[in-house]
Write a protein that holds these residues in place. Structure first.
Motif, mmCIF file in Angstrom:
data_model
loop_
_atom_site.group_PDB
_atom_site.id
_atom_site.type_symbol
_atom_site.label_atom_id
_atom_site.label_comp_id
_atom_site.label_asym_id
_atom_site.label_seq_id
_atom_site.Cartn_x
_atom_site.Cartn_y
_atom_site.Cartn_z
ATOM 1 N N LEU A 101 11.447 -0.204 -3.237
ATOM 2 C CA LEU A 101 10.313 0.594 -3.464
ATOM 3 C C LEU A 101 9.099 0.208 -2.726
ATOM 4 O O LEU A 101 8.353 -0.644 -2.780
ATOM 5 N N TYR A 102 8.835 1.330 -1.587
ATOM 6 C CA TYR A 102 7.607 0.899 -0.737
ATOM 7 C C TYR A 102 6.397 1.802 -1.244
ATOM 8 O O TYR A 102 6.793 2.968 -1.584
ATOM 9 N N TYR A 103 5.166 1.074 -1.407
ATOM 10 C CA TYR A 103 3.995 1.705 -2.173
ATOM 11 C C TYR A 103 2.809 1.591 -1.139
ATOM 12 O O TYR A 103 2.895 0.612 -0.247
ATOM 13 N N VAL A 104 1.955 2.276 -1.570
ATOM 14 C CA VAL A 104 0.606 2.167 -0.943
ATOM 15 C C VAL A 104 -0.263 1.772 -2.176
ATOM 16 O O VAL A 104 -0.451 2.264 -3.077
ATOM 17 N N GLY A 105 -0.842 0.710 -1.704
ATOM 18 C CA GLY A 105 -1.805 0.033 -2.628
ATOM 19 C C GLY A 105 -3.429 0.319 -2.253
ATOM 20 O O GLY A 105 -3.869 0.449 -1.062
ATOM 21 N N PHE A 106 -4.098 0.572 -3.410
ATOM 22 C CA PHE A 106 -5.659 1.128 -3.062
ATOM 23 C C PHE A 106 -6.402 -0.078 -3.780
ATOM 24 O O PHE A 106 -6.366 -0.774 -4.614
ATOM 25 N N GLN A 107 -7.708 -0.292 -2.795
ATOM 26 C CA GLN A 107 -8.802 -1.309 -3.307
ATOM 27 C C GLN A 107 -9.991 -0.965 -3.053
ATOM 28 O O GLN A 107 -10.325 -0.182 -1.992
ATOM 29 N N LEU A 108 -10.940 -0.865 -3.886
ATOM 30 C CA LEU A 108 -12.299 -0.715 -3.857
ATOM 31 C C LEU A 108 -13.064 -1.623 -2.972
ATOM 32 O O LEU A 108 -12.801 -3.034 -3.314
ATOM 33 N N VAL A 109 -13.694 -1.312 -1.954
ATOM 34 C CA VAL A 109 -14.984 -2.197 -1.443
ATOM 35 C C VAL A 109 -16.178 -1.610 -1.487
ATOM 36 O O VAL A 109 -16.231 -0.508 -1.704
ATOM 37 N N GLU A 110 -17.115 -2.639 -1.231
ATOM 38 C CA GLU A 110 -18.531 -2.071 -1.362
ATOM 39 C C GLU A 110 -18.916 -0.923 -0.218
ATOM 40 O O GLU A 110 -19.944 0.028 -0.724
ATOM 41 N N LYS A 111 -18.508 -0.886 0.954
ATOM 42 C CA LYS A 111 -19.150 -0.155 1.915
ATOM 43 C C LYS A 111 -18.332 0.998 2.494
ATOM 44 O O LYS A 111 -18.660 1.423 3.513
ATOM 45 N N ALA A 112 -17.273 1.149 2.048
ATOM 46 C CA ALA A 112 -16.049 2.186 2.515
ATOM 47 C C ALA A 112 -15.675 2.666 1.111
ATOM 48 O O ALA A 112 -15.974 2.319 -0.038
ATOM 49 N N LYS A 113 -15.147 4.062 1.112
ATOM 50 C CA LYS A 113 -14.684 4.567 -0.044
ATOM 51 C C LYS A 113 -13.570 4.099 -0.827
ATOM 52 O O LYS A 113 -13.255 3.701 -1.879
ATOM 53 N N PHE A 114 -12.466 3.310 0.150
ATOM 54 C CA PHE A 114 -11.376 2.609 -0.324
ATOM 55 C C PHE A 114 -10.639 2.080 0.897
ATOM 56 O O PHE A 114 -11.086 2.573 1.970
ATOM 57 N N LEU A 115 -9.687 1.139 0.579
ATOM 58 C CA LEU A 115 -8.859 0.678 1.638
ATOM 59 C C LEU A 115 -7.433 0.881 0.993
ATOM 60 O O LEU A 115 -7.342 0.814 -0.122
ATOM 61 N N ALA A 116 -6.531 1.116 1.772
ATOM 62 C CA ALA A 116 -5.239 1.411 1.420
ATOM 63 C C ALA A 116 -3.983 1.055 2.346
ATOM 64 O O ALA A 116 -3.985 1.410 3.511
#
Length: 309
Positions: A101-116
């Motif tokens: 199962l390949y997936y995309v994970g999201f992370q919140l950071v302070e100075k951008a909307k998100f990383l994926a």
């Protein structure tokens, strides 16, 4: 001949706190002759997605046989790349005892909307449970994709290597005081489907003139050996649409004018958009497309079937 839309299949009823609404980025896998297991991202009250599934009758996919009671893949550990949400990727059966199962994970950071960025988990029990291969991404940031490196389809090639089709995000588009990610489509190979070298990736699809992003590339090989790919684009006027591309080698793609799935009637679940189509050829030879409707999956998932004549 063409795609015949069959209607809405499933949307969470809100009875689980981890799955209040949405079924995003559907990814089908035929578990056995009778069952198609459809994986997707389901959102909680905060809009954070975890991966669950619905089992469909393979002969009549409008019939839901079972729904996962808990996430088949939950959030990553605090501070990891996938601690604030997961969507599909792809599902690839490597053998009877290895389902990836390949997936995309999201992370919140302070100075951008998100990383994926992209991860992979493996099931040894035919999709009942999955374990992450590693806590860190298998496709991480790079100069060409500093914000997004999202694997959305992968195939095993005849020589035993793998080819993946991914989205890379380079920045942000401000539309009516909101930020939206800009991304395009790339392809890359891997010796084992786990180790990826970002420097080998090749760009394959760029946004057209009125588009600022195009992504979720889903490629599949036709019986004659050629390839087709479906990707979803968005314009600055916020018009979501999915298009089909064709290729001889899975690398050089030609865009067609095919918007294969027209929007539904006013007020319907897919009246505003049809997006993120995922193709599967069933073991009995039928071709199906699973796709999302309004608000990028908030209204659930439906399907269409290819009809000859």
């Amino acid at each position: 001949m063409g795609w015949e839309k069959k209607g809405l299949i499933y949307c969470p009823d809100g009875s689980h706190d981890w799955a209040r609404h949405s079924f995003m980025t559907p990814s089908p896998w035929q578990r056995d002759a009778d069952t198609i297991r459809l994986f997707g991202g389901m959102r909680d009250d905060a809009g954070i997605s975890r991966i669950g599934w619905v089992d469909l009758d393979a002969r009549d996919p409008s019939q839901v046989k079972a729904v996962s009671e808990k996430p088949v893949l939950d959030l990553g550990s605090p501070g990891m790349f996938d601690d604030n949400g997961l969507i599909l990727g792809d599902v690839l059966e490597v053998s009877e005892t290895e389902l990836r199962l390949y997936y995309v994970g999201f992370q919140l950071v302070e100075k951008a909307k998100f990383l994926a960025f992209s991860g992979v988990a493996i099931s040894r029990d035919r999709g009942k449970s999955f374990e992450r291969v590693q806590k860190t991404p298998i496709i991480d940031r790079c100069p060409e994709g500093p914000f997004i490196g999202a694997l959305h389809s992968i195939a095993r090639l005849p020589d035993g290597t793998y080819r993946a089709w991914i989205s890379r995000g380079q920045g942000w588009e401000e539309i009516e005081d909101k930020l939206f990610p800009r991304y395009d489509c790339w392809t890359m190979t891997s010796p084992d489907g786990i180790r990826f070298d970002n420097s080998t990736a090749q760009p394959i699809i760029s946004p057209a003139s009125q588009e600022y992003r195009i992504g979720r590339p889903r490629a599949n090989q036709r019986p004659d050996g050629t390839w087709e790919l479906r990707a979803t684009s968005d314009t600055r006027a916020k018009q979501y649409a999915s298009f089909r591309f064709s290729s001889l080698d899975g690398v050089t793609f030609t865009r067609t004018d095919d918007e294969e799935l027209p929007r539904g009637a006013a007020g319907s679940w897919d009246s505003e958009m049809t997006c993120y189509p995922a193709h599967i050829k069933t073991t009995d030879g039928r071709n199906l497309l699973f796709y999302n409707g309004n608000d990028m999956g908030r209204t659930g998932v439906g399907y269409a079937e290819w009809v000859e004549g």
